[in-house]
Design an enzyme around this catalytic site. Structure first.
Site, PDB file in Angstrom:
ATOM      1  N   GLU A  63       3.256   5.374   6.419  1.00  0.00           N
ATOM      2  CA  GLU A  63       3.515   4.663   5.166  1.00  0.00           C
ATOM      3  C   GLU A  63       3.039   3.218   5.265  1.00  0.00           C
ATOM      4  O   GLU A  63       2.410   2.693   4.332  1.00  0.00           O
ATOM      5  CB  GLU A  63       5.012   4.703   4.862  1.00  0.00           C
ATOM      6  CG  GLU A  63       5.442   3.854   3.688  1.00  0.00           C
ATOM      7  CD  GLU A  63       6.925   3.538   3.738  1.00  0.00           C
ATOM      8  OE1 GLU A  63       7.336   2.516   3.165  1.00  0.00           O
ATOM      9  OE2 GLU A  63       7.684   4.307   4.375  1.00  0.00           O
ATOM     10  N   ASP A  67       0.045   1.841   2.917  1.00  0.00           N
ATOM     11  CA  ASP A  67       0.274   0.722   2.014  1.00  0.00           C
ATOM     12  C   ASP A  67      -0.857  -0.300   2.110  1.00  0.00           C
ATOM     13  O   ASP A  67      -1.327  -0.827   1.095  1.00  0.00           O
ATOM     14  CB  ASP A  67       1.617   0.070   2.353  1.00  0.00           C
ATOM     15  CG  ASP A  67       1.874  -1.185   1.530  1.00  0.00           C
ATOM     16  OD1 ASP A  67       2.070  -1.074   0.311  1.00  0.00           O
ATOM     17  OD2 ASP A  67       1.875  -2.288   2.120  1.00  0.00           O
ATOM     18  N   ASP A 136       6.878   6.106  -1.059  1.00  0.00           N
ATOM     19  CA  ASP A 136       6.674   5.970   0.391  1.00  0.00           C
ATOM     20  C   ASP A 136       5.865   7.135   0.946  1.00  0.00           C
ATOM     21  O   ASP A 136       4.989   6.951   1.806  1.00  0.00           O
ATOM     22  CB  ASP A 136       8.023   5.884   1.104  1.00  0.00           C
ATOM     23  CG  ASP A 136       8.777   4.600   0.780  1.00  0.00           C
ATOM     24  OD1 ASP A 136       8.168   3.677   0.221  1.00  0.00           O
ATOM     25  OD2 ASP A 136       9.989   4.536   1.089  1.00  0.00           O
ATOM     26  N   GLU A 139       2.148   6.846   0.063  1.00  0.00           N
ATOM     27  CA  GLU A 139       1.483   5.887   0.950  1.00  0.00           C
ATOM     28  C   GLU A 139       1.246   6.500   2.321  1.00  0.00           C
ATOM     29  O   GLU A 139       0.190   6.277   2.941  1.00  0.00           O
ATOM     30  CB  GLU A 139       2.323   4.623   1.061  1.00  0.00           C
ATOM     31  CG  GLU A 139       2.314   3.787  -0.200  1.00  0.00           C
ATOM     32  CD  GLU A 139       3.157   2.530  -0.092  1.00  0.00           C
ATOM     33  OE1 GLU A 139       2.852   1.550  -0.795  1.00  0.00           O
ATOM     34  OE2 GLU A 139       4.130   2.523   0.703  1.00  0.00           O
TER      35      GLU A 139
END
Length: 287
Positions: A63, A67, A136, A139
């Site tokens: 994650e 991101d 989440d 990502e």
């Protein structure tokens, strides 16, 4: 930086070995990439499942990576497509695209919640549709695509999933959210301040909210969502589009009527001119 690999078909045939492999194949089809099986499982493993199963690795590191990849691709796109915007406005545009609510909507479009490995507690409280968990996990999946397929593939996935959001964000006002943009528009049009009427249905762990955006006692749009904020934003977007469309049509009609009125006026005698010409003509004739 890892090298991009070709998206080659799976080897062998027949039915998948188990339901997990089958569901992963379905998700990979939606993503458009075949991923390393262990990496994909990691991307889909929420911490609640990991803790209930002896401390398995979670998707949190992926994650973190995803991101950054998402932020890079979106930032690069905004930088190139809006060469005249200052840094502050670019940052607002990015925030309108890269946020938990927007990511969750993209995740729902992939039906990502159906593939997440959740613990019993999260499962029982509607975790598969929670915005934070969907965002989440998406990502983490982007991070997995980056590690397994490279930046080009991850960038292509981000563009495919997020370009519609990037285009939509460009139409927002200075506030870069629909409620603020609607308030700006209604103030410009002299319609008053928007208000939102919200209702909710369903059990506590799986509520659905419905909002109606009203201006001056008139409902211009409705929206639904898993939270009050999400429903109000959708209602504000619908109302903004309705009011903007009406304003554009009105401006178009006025623009078309202007030349027509001018042409009609040019063919008519000027009463004021007749009034002034009369005495002058009489004076000229008597001299």
């Amino acid at each position: 930086m890892p090298d991009a690999k070709k998206n080659s078909p799976r080897r062998g045939g027949g039915a998948p070995a188990d339901t997990t492999a089958s569901s992963h194949t379905l998700l990979e089809g939606r993503l458009g990439y075949q991923l390393d099986a262990a990496l994909l499982v990691r991307a889909l493993t929420h911490r609640s499942y990991a803790y209930e199963n002896g401390g398995l690795p979670t998707n949190e590191r992926l994650e973190f990576l995803g991101d950054s990849v998402l932020g890079l691709v979106v930032t690069d796109t905004l930088f190139r497509t809006h060469p005249d915007l200052p840094e502050g406005q670019l940052a607002k545009l990015r925030a309108a695209v890269v946020n938990s609510r927007a990511l969750a909507e993209v995740g729902r479009g992939l039906d990502l919640g159906a593939f997440i490995r959740l613990g019993r507690g999260e499962e029982g409280t509607g975790g598969r549709d929670k915005a934070s968990i969907l965002a989440d996990t998406l990502e983490a999946v982007i991070g997995a695509v980056y590690l397994d397929q490279g930046l080009d593939a991850a960038g292509e996935l981000v563009h495919r999933l997020f370009d519609p959001l990037i285009e939509k964000s460009a139409g927002l006002g200075a506030g870069l959210d629909w409620k603020t943009s609607l308030q700006e528009l209604t103030a410009t049009e002299g319609l008053g301040v928007p208000e939102y009427l919200v209702t909710e249905t369903g059990p506590d762990h799986e509520k659905t909210f419905t909002a109606a955006a009203r201006v001056g006692g008139v409902s211009y749009g409705t929206g639904t969502g898993r939270s009050k904020k999400e429903a109000e934003q959708q209602a504000a977007e619908a109302a903004w589009r309705a009011i903007r469309a009406a304003a554009d049509e009105r401006a178009k009609a006025e623009a078309e009527a202007g030349p027509a009125q001018a042409e009609a006026g040019a063919g008519q005698p000027d009463p004021a001119g007749l009034d002034t010409a009369g005495p002058e003509a009489e004076a000229s004739a008597s001299s």
